[in-house]
Design an enzyme around this catalytic site. Structure first.
Site, PDB file in Angstrom:
ATOM      1  CD  GLU A 119     -11.658 -32.500   4.711  1.00 37.46           C
ATOM      2  OE1 GLU A 119     -11.809 -32.080   5.867  1.00 37.46           O
ATOM      3  OE2 GLU A 119     -12.305 -32.043   3.745  1.00 37.46           O
TER       4      GLU A 119
ATOM      5  CB  ALA B  90      -6.927 -31.550  10.673  1.00 41.38           C
TER       6      ALA B  90
ATOM      7  CD  GLU C 152     -14.567 -32.615   9.261  1.00 45.34           C
ATOM      8  OE1 GLU C 152     -15.041 -33.773   9.244  1.00 45.34           O
ATOM      9  OE2 GLU C 152     -13.347 -32.363   9.304  1.00 45.34           O
TER      10      GLU C 152
HETATM   11  N1  T1G Z   1      -2.235 -27.837   7.872  1.00 40.61           N
HETATM   12  C1  T1G Z   1      -0.948 -27.435   8.019  1.00 40.61           C
HETATM   13  N2  T1G Z   1      -0.398 -26.371   7.354  1.00 40.61           N
HETATM   14  C2  T1G Z   1      -1.213 -25.706   6.526  1.00 40.61           C
HETATM   15  C3  T1G Z   1      -2.571 -26.071   6.315  1.00 40.61           C
HETATM   16  C4  T1G Z   1      -3.079 -27.187   7.050  1.00 40.61           C
HETATM   17  N3  T1G Z   1      -4.346 -27.590   6.933  1.00 40.61           N
HETATM   18  N4  T1G Z   1      -3.095 -25.223   5.398  1.00 40.61           N
HETATM   19  C5  T1G Z   1      -2.113 -24.352   5.073  1.00 40.61           C
HETATM   20  N5  T1G Z   1      -0.995 -24.632   5.733  1.00 40.61           N
HETATM   21  C6  T1G Z   1       0.284 -23.905   5.670  1.00 40.61           C
HETATM   22  C7  T1G Z   1       0.967 -24.012   4.304  1.00 40.61           C
HETATM   23  O1  T1G Z   1       1.762 -25.146   4.234  1.00 40.61           O
HETATM   24  C8  T1G Z   1       1.799 -22.738   4.285  1.00 40.61           C
HETATM   25  O2  T1G Z   1       2.915 -22.959   5.088  1.00 40.61           O
HETATM   26  C9  T1G Z   1       0.909 -21.736   5.017  1.00 40.61           C
HETATM   27  O3  T1G Z   1      -0.013 -22.522   5.793  1.00 40.61           O
HETATM   28  C10 T1G Z   1       0.107 -20.859   4.091  1.00 40.61           C
HETATM   29  O4  T1G Z   1      -0.584 -21.678   3.182  1.00 40.61           O
HETATM   30  C11 T1G Z   1     -10.206 -33.945  10.003  1.00 40.61           C
HETATM   31  C12 T1G Z   1      -8.516 -34.337   7.946  1.00 40.61           C
HETATM   32  C13 T1G Z   1      -5.961 -22.270   3.417  1.00 40.61           C
HETATM   33  C14 T1G Z   1      -6.527 -21.933   1.043  1.00 40.61           C
HETATM   34  O5  T1G Z   1      -6.893 -29.036   2.828  1.00 40.61           O
HETATM   35  O6  T1G Z   1      -5.843 -24.985   0.831  1.00 40.61           O
HETATM   36  O7  T1G Z   1      -9.033 -30.918   7.921  1.00 40.61           O
HETATM   37  O8  T1G Z   1       4.573 -22.812   3.325  1.00 40.61           O
HETATM   38  O9  T1G Z   1       0.707 -20.961   1.153  1.00 40.61           O
HETATM   39  O10 T1G Z   1      -2.233 -19.758  -0.769  1.00 40.61           O
HETATM   40  O11 T1G Z   1     -11.530 -33.607   8.205  1.00 40.61           O
HETATM   41  O12 T1G Z   1      -3.362 -23.238   2.433  1.00 40.61           O
HETATM   42  O13 T1G Z   1       4.100 -20.834   4.736  1.00 40.61           O
HETATM   43  O14 T1G Z   1       5.246 -22.871   5.716  1.00 40.61           O
HETATM   44  O15 T1G Z   1      -1.355 -22.418   0.951  1.00 40.61           O
HETATM   45  O16 T1G Z   1      -3.181 -18.292   1.057  1.00 40.61           O
HETATM   46  C15 T1G Z   1      -8.192 -29.718   5.112  1.00 40.61           C
HETATM   47  C16 T1G Z   1      -5.304 -26.674   2.973  1.00 40.61           C
HETATM   48  C17 T1G Z   1      -7.104 -30.351   5.895  1.00 40.61           C
HETATM   49  C18 T1G Z   1      -6.738 -26.728   3.320  1.00 40.61           C
HETATM   50  C19 T1G Z   1      -4.543 -20.758   2.069  1.00 40.61           C
HETATM   51  N6  T1G Z   1      -7.795 -28.379   4.741  1.00 40.61           N
HETATM   52  N7  T1G Z   1      -4.826 -25.316   2.830  1.00 40.61           N
HETATM   53  O17 T1G Z   1      -3.898 -20.678   0.832  1.00 40.61           O
HETATM   54  O18 T1G Z   1      -1.560 -20.012   1.651  1.00 40.61           O
HETATM   55  S1  T1G Z   1      -7.489 -32.033   6.252  1.00 40.61           S
HETATM   56  C20 T1G Z   1      -7.143 -28.147   3.608  1.00 40.61           C
HETATM   57  C21 T1G Z   1      -5.125 -24.591   1.737  1.00 40.61           C
HETATM   58  C22 T1G Z   1      -8.715 -31.932   7.435  1.00 40.61           C
HETATM   59  C23 T1G Z   1     -10.402 -33.126   8.793  1.00 40.61           C
HETATM   60  C24 T1G Z   1      -9.371 -33.243   7.768  1.00 40.61           C
HETATM   61  C25 T1G Z   1      -4.487 -23.241   1.642  1.00 40.61           C
HETATM   62  C26 T1G Z   1      -5.411 -22.083   2.074  1.00 40.61           C
HETATM   63  P1  T1G Z   1       4.271 -22.339   4.694  1.00 40.61           P
HETATM   64  P2  T1G Z   1      -0.648 -21.312   1.628  1.00 40.61           P
HETATM   65  P3  T1G Z   1      -2.705 -19.594   0.622  1.00 40.61           P
END
Ligand code: T1G
Length: 703
Positions: free
Chosen positions: A129, A67, A109
């Site tokens: 999460e 998300a 999901e």
């Molecule tokens: N939402 C918004 N921005 C995100 C994002 C996300 N989920 N994931 C990454 N970004 C942005 C990040 O801030 C950065 O922005 C750019 O993307 C590149 O990321 C309902 C509630 C995917 C492994 O927890 O672990 O789904 O700094 O620098 O090192 O159940 O990003 O360039 O402006 O980290 O190659 C669950 C979180 C969400 C994954 C890539 N998902 N992301 O790593 O790049 S909660 C996560 C990561 C959810 C549902 C629930 C990593 C990555 P900017 P990066 P990277």
């Protein structure tokens, strides 16, 4: 003319197969516009009479990585991700998720709500999460146990770890791994299907209720034992997995939604989400807008001691060719031994295979010849923290380094401008301040000084990112407690603790109070770990500041030879190399005598007093560093304290914590303590400004 914003979702067709293609860089986060787009495309595809099956796929580096975390503090928009997943699951035609990259959280999901899943060989999947203090809130806690059983589902959701596609195939999370052409193979796969297959109807892993509940109950007890009964997200995850067995899907989804909201509203989740974005914001160096990093293939490290060999290991582990220069045969052998021990231990613990260990070591060149440095693209000086020693070594490095090479010093508090000058090529010189153990600790402060070129700075940043570490840009602080961000704040932290030690508290009490607050270790346990002689040498070379009380307790311990773990005796006594010691009675006796000599009548400090005084000192030091331009933004300070000093991540860091109390309350509390030590409790101008203007540190993050 403003270019029309491309819609993040497109509907394409390949004959009787509809393809819903997501394109929302950088990670195809499932924000409101994406969700609306998928819902509209799905409804259109289902309604289209010539559509026999529907594929959901994504362009770019990954299928949705979750998300959109940024939306969590905004007004929710429909459809929610949960609603979208139910729409997908209840589609009357087969829906196939074609996944690649890092398919995480809401992205996985969405894939689990689809009826079939095809993945590329190197797809990584997970539900991270819990790292944000929440739980999978779009059906993951209900559908994953159905697909792979409660035990594996709990493993994935409670660890937040990613799994590989071959593992996912093995456990039944994906149906097929495609060789090359994901989209093409997905169409072929879809054409062979003739029916939808709602995951919620899959009860194959729910039949043996007794075993299922045994997994659930055992996990619940384990969590309570290890994390306590207040471990919100982990226990809620277990409740949801239990509900997957006991409740019909809609009931389970409702319970999950409520649990998700509870977690999202928690202070812990706010802190963890702040930390997520803070470490990404920290990597946004202004220099990166100007130039690209130079290519770094070979790294040379001068000095094979604890730090030097740790940096060498980190570079080897990240695929760099490494030259490690040490003086004399014995120096070379000791460095080789240290690095060898790391690989032996890692192989013995199964963290690395023999082959991986051997492959890494083929990239290591150990020598005592400085002229080999002219092959390196980046040279890191990591000799002992002595100005003259470092300056003379940097001068030699500056003389042999090739044109275009970047030179870095690992100094933690010496004058970077002067050290850069000693290379004879200050524009090519930066600070790269690693934290011990360098092969483990994720934080690196990138030291910037007036003469450093943007190219050198971004090359240093690029190297730190390539090591998989967290980079924070820092100028050298000239004020109380020299060094970059971390050490300057640590000095204030220790000074606050030492003043209470002198006035009546004890090392175990202060350590206990800070552990109760969430630090892994208290300040005196850390002092014993890093060695009292290191800090002593630094105090000897730092001019005394009349605005601060000088507490001599640590000096007296050094005089006794009580240097910490390295002498099995410091603030604690250590036996047989144990990391945890028992309070050193002799130190307590020595402190009592010291107070008597100074005519100090010991007074009582509550754990709350201890915690508050230390946090005020930390926040105030942070505010001072912002005012001096040492730190670019408060969230950088949060990132340094979390990664470098074990500040509890769930609190988001000291500057976020300060906002929870508000700068004006902090400033008034400080005014009561300032007379005790003006350097650490005299309000810094930035703090006074925020208090007067009723602003928060978070407002400075936006600057
Ligand atoms: N939402 C918004 N921005 C995100 C994002 C996300 N989920 N994931 C990454 N970004 C942005 C990040 O801030 C950065 O922005 C750019 O993307 C590149 O990321 C309902 C509630 C995917 C492994 O927890 O672990 O789904 O700094 O620098 O090192 O159940 O990003 O360039 O402006 O980290 O190659 C669950 C979180 C969400 C994954 C890539 N998902 N992301 O790593 O790049 S909660 C996560 C990561 C959810 C549902 C629930 C990593 C990555 P900017 P990066 P990277």
């Amino acid at each position: 003319m403003k270019q029309a914003q491309k819609h993040p979702v497109r509907l394409e067709r390949q004959g009787n197969i509809a393809l819903i293609v997501i394109e929302n860089p950088p990670v195809n986060a499932l924000g409101a516009a994406v969700r609306r787009g998928i819902a509209a495309a799905l409804n259109a595809a289902v309604a289209h009479e010539k559509t026999d099956a529907i594929i959901i796929a994504a362009n770019g580096r990954t299928f949705p990585a979750g998300a959109d975390i940024r939306e969590f503090d905004m007004e929710p928009q429909e459809p929610s991700l949960g609603q979208l997943c139910s729409l997908v699951e209840n589609a009357s035609k087969p829906v196939i998720a074609a996944i690649h990259g890092t398919t995480l959280g809401g992205g996985l999901e969405l894939a689990m709500a689809s009826h079939y899943r095809i993945a590329t060989q190197n797809t990584r999947m997970g539900l991270p999460e819990i790292h944000l203090g929440i739980l999978p809130g779009a059906g993951g806690t209900q559908r994953l146990p159905r697909l792979i059983g409660p035990e594996l589902a709990l493993d994935i959701m409670l660890s937040g770890n990613q799994i590989s596609a071959p593992i996912a195939l093995e456990i039944g999370l994906v149906d097929q791994i495609c060789e090359e052409d994901l989209r093409g193979e997905a169409v072929t796969y879809a054409r062979a299907l003739n029916a939808a297959r709602p995951t919620s109807l899959n009860r194959s892993n729910l039949v043996d209720g007794a075993t299922y509940m045994a997994s659930v109950n055992a996990r619940r007890e384990k969590i309570k034992l290890e994390l306590g009964a207040n471990a919100l997200a982990p226990l809620k995850i277990v409740d949801c997995v239990e509900a997957a067995l006991l409740l019909p899907i809609d009931g389970g989804l409702d319970l999950e939604r409520a649990a998700f909201e509870d977690c999202l509203a928690s202070r812990e989740s706010a802190g963890l989400r702040h930390a997520f974005f803070a470490e990404r914001a920290a990597a946004k160096f202004p220099e990166a807008a100007e130039v690209k990093p130079a290519q770094v293939d070979r790294v040379a490290i001068v000095g094979g001691g604890l730090m030097g060999s740790g940096i060498a290991i980190a570079a080897l582990q990240s695929g760099f060719a490494v030259t490690l220069v040490e003086q004399g045969e014995s120096g070379v052998n000791e460095a080789l031994e240290r690095i060898g021990e790391f690989y032996e231990r890692s192989i013995a613990k199964g963290r690395l295979s023999e082959a991986q260990g051997a492959a890494a070591l083929t990239h290591l060149q150990l020598t005592n010849k400085l002229d080999t440095l002219n092959e390196a693209d980046l040279i890191i000086e990591a000799v002992a923290e002595d100005f003259d020693l470092k300056a003379s070594m940097l001068a030699e490095i500056g003389a042999v380094a090739k044109a275009g090479a970047v030179i870095a010093t690992n100094t933690s508090y010496l004058d970077l401008d002067a050290l850069a000058g000693s290379t004879g090529r200050p524009s090519d010189t930066i600070g790269l301040h690693f934290f011990a153990p360098a092969q483990v600790n994720k934080l690196v402060e990138v030291g910037v000084h007036d003469a450093a070129s943007a190219q050198s700075v971004v090359t240093g940043l690029g190297f730190v990112k390539a090591l998989g570490k967290v980079a924070v840009r820092a100028r050298v602080s000239g004020g109380f407690g020299a060094g970059y961000i971390g050490n300057a704040i640590l000095t204030a932290y220790r000074q606050a603790a030492d003043i209470m030690l002198e006035d009546g508290a004890t090392p175990p009490q202060i350590d206990g109070a800070m552990r109760a607050f969430g630090f892994q270790l208290g300040p005196y346990q850390v002092a014993d770990m890093s060695g009292l002689d290191i800090a002593y040498a630094r105090r000897q070379s730092t001019p005394r500041d009349g605005n601060s009380r000088y507490v001599e307790i640590a000096d007296n311990m050094v005089a006794q030879g009580w240097l910490g773990q390295k002498t099995n005796r410091g603030y604690y006594i250590y036996t047989d190399g144990h990391r945890h010691g028992v309070p050193n009675g002799d130190v307590l006796k020595m402190i009592a005598e010291y107070r008597a000599q100074k005519g100090i009548t010991p007074r009582k400090f509550s754990d709350r007093d201890i915690r508050d005084r230390i946090l005020l000192a930390i926040v105030n030091a942070g505010a001072r560093l912002l005012g001096e331009g040492v730190a670019a933004r408060p969230s950088d300070i949060d990132t340094v304290m979390i990664h470098g000093f074990g500040y509890p991540r769930g609190r988001g860091g000291p500057m976020m914590d300060a906002d929870a109390t508000t700068p004006s309350i902090i400033a008034s509390r400080m005014s009561v303590l300032a007379h005790e030590d003006a350097n650490i409790w005299g309000a810094a101008p930035v703090l006074t400004m925020l208090a007067q203007e009723r602003q928060r540190f978070a407002d400075l993050n936006k600057a």
